[in-house]
Design a protein around this motif. Structure first.
Motif, PDB file in Angstrom:
ATOM      1  N   ARG A  44       0.806  -1.120  -0.031  1.00  0.00           N
ATOM      2  CA  ARG A  44       0.040  -0.080  -0.111  1.00  0.00           C
ATOM      3  C   ARG A  44       0.909   1.408   0.111  1.00  0.00           C
ATOM      4  O   ARG A  44       0.454   2.211  -0.745  1.00  0.00           O
ATOM      5  N   ASN A  45       1.924   1.400   0.620  1.00  0.00           N
ATOM      6  CA  ASN A  45       2.654   2.558   0.903  1.00  0.00           C
ATOM      7  C   ASN A  45       3.394   2.792  -0.602  1.00  0.00           C
ATOM      8  O   ASN A  45       3.407   4.056  -1.092  1.00  0.00           O
ATOM      9  N   GLU A  46       3.855   1.651  -1.021  1.00  0.00           N
ATOM     10  CA  GLU A  46       4.277   1.860  -2.403  1.00  0.00           C
ATOM     11  C   GLU A  46       3.371   2.486  -3.338  1.00  0.00           C
ATOM     12  O   GLU A  46       3.672   3.368  -4.405  1.00  0.00           O
ATOM     13  N   ILE A  47       2.228   1.936  -3.295  1.00  0.00           N
ATOM     14  CA  ILE A  47       1.190   2.310  -4.203  1.00  0.00           C
ATOM     15  C   ILE A  47       0.836   3.833  -4.064  1.00  0.00           C
ATOM     16  O   ILE A  47       0.718   4.565  -5.032  1.00  0.00           O
ATOM     17  N   PHE A  48       0.762   4.044  -2.747  1.00  0.00           N
ATOM     18  CA  PHE A  48       0.280   5.572  -2.461  1.00  0.00           C
ATOM     19  C   PHE A  48       1.247   6.388  -2.805  1.00  0.00           C
ATOM     20  O   PHE A  48       0.987   7.652  -3.271  1.00  0.00           O
TER      21      PHE A  48
END
Length: 401
Positions: A44-48
């Motif tokens: 999620r962090n990477e996507i955000f």
């Protein structure tokens, strides 16, 4: 068959994910298949980060207490308090202990430090103040709403009147209510009176929107509306906890996701002029189709019963139409839990990449038959339903966790 499935898959990047989403997306629901596995919030962090840096996203909403999240947002946007304070008081469900969540908050604060207020990232929670063991008292939310309104309007109720109706908070947070609905105060005469009070206060908040917004600020009014939604939602939830019918647990699932959907709608409305929002929660809360959960052992006489309810994603998706997109995540192997070859996860495990983005439309076109549903060894993991993958906009597959 493996080569055909490869035609539906691409190595994971933020760009390969967003390429599958409608350009009209204002709210992207990113689901995880189980809680407590760091691989998914790390993903999620990477996507955000990609969404912020390349797609204009300016906010994230998490499956966490909407009121507690105000503390995390104050740190992220203005540097109020410390990172430790934000993690300790800004999350529910134990999520503040997650290293990936800590890294998310740290990165958001660093991103915001040199930017003007209108460009800063915002952190939201969209769950109610709820835990598996019960629900919070509605007192903090209702008194905060009362205080906001009473500073600018003449009200028919005093704080003392509200305190008398609430009584001790221990009555609302009694853990025994989880298994014994007769101990709930949710349907007492006082609780019913409080529901009427909340309804009247919400009406005043709406009726005096122009005056209140000018006297405080748009953000001040928005927080007051959050208090109103939360107080009303908690009182409904406590009434549901007092239900002695066999459908009680299913009712509570419906009430929780309805509260989530209302919060997501309000977040999208608040952020509309700034950019899209990423929502992160369990797949079952964000999927577009009807949610189902087979209750495992440990649920007493309810074990083995299948609950069905409309998820927050299904509700908000109905309201937003093509402005809502849903990306589901799933995985292959987890320790000794290896998917059978004829399951969806088993077939995807033949892909060469450790992480892949799957186009559900192409996937459906290349499968010669519907995969067998996966039966996990861990009841906290809810696999994707292979019969409804066509209702997702993208699938992110992690081969091993």
């Amino acid at each position: 068959m493996t080569a055909s499935i490869r035609d539906a898959a691409r190595p994971f990047t933020g760009g390969t994910l967003t390429a599958l989403l409608p350009r009209t997306t204002r709210l992207l629901g990113l689901g995880e298949p189980t809680h407590g596995v760091e691989a998914f919030p790390e993903l999620r962090n990477e996507i955000f980060r990609h969404l912020v840096e390349h797609e204009g996203y300016r906010s994230i909403a998490m499956e966490s207490d909407c009121l507690a999240a105000l503390t995390a947002d104050a740190y992220v946007t203005d540097g109020t308090g410390t990172l430790d304070d934000a993690m300790r008081h800004g999350f529910s469900h134990g999520l503040g202990a997650s290293p990936a969540n800590r890294e998310l908050v740290r990165w958001m604060r660093a991103y915001n430090e040199q930017r003007p207020p209108q460009e800063r990232l915002h952190f939201h929670g969209f769950d109610g103040p709820l835990e598996m063991t019960g629900a919070a008292s509605p007192r903090p939310a209702l008194t905060a709403l009362h205080d906001y309104l009473s500073a600018h309007l003449d009200l028919a109720w005093s704080r003392e009147t509200l305190d008398e109706l609430f009584g001790p908070d221990e009555r609302w947070t009694n853990p025994a209510v989880t298994t014994d609905p007769t101990q709930s105060v949710g349907r007492t005469p006082e609780a019913k009176e409080l529901r009427l009070v909340v309804d009247d206060l919400r009406t005043l908040l709406t009726a005096h929107t122009p005056h209140l917004t000018a006297a405080t600020s748009p953000d001040g009014w928005w927080r007051a509306d959050l208090y109103a939604r939360t107080a009303a939602g908690l009182l409904r939830y406590h009434a549901g906890m007092a239900d002695t019918a066999p459908t009680r647990v299913g009712t509570l699932m419906c009430l929780r996701d309805a509260m989530m959907a209302d919060n997501l709608g309000a977040i999208v409305g608040r952020e509309a002029r700034r950019g899209p929002t990423l929502a992160f929660a369990h797949n079952r809360h964000l999927q577009k189709d009807r949610s189902r959960w087979l209750l495992p052992e440990g649920w007493g006489p309810l074990a083995g019963r299948t609950l069905e309810w409309w998820s927050a994603g299904a509700i908000v998706g109905t309201r937003l139409g093509e402005q809502y997109a849903f990306a589901a995540t799933t995985f292959g192997t987890r320790g000794s839990d290896v998917p059978q070859p004829d399951t969806l996860e088993g077939r995807l495990s033949a892909l060469p990449d450790t992480r892949a983005v799957i186009d559900p439309v192409r996937l459906a076109a290349v499968l010669d038959r519907k995969p067998t549903p996966r039966v996990p060894t861990d009841h906290t993991y809810l696999p994707l339903d292979p019969a409804t993958t066509d209702q997702t906009d993208a699938i992110i597959f992690v081969k091993e966790i």
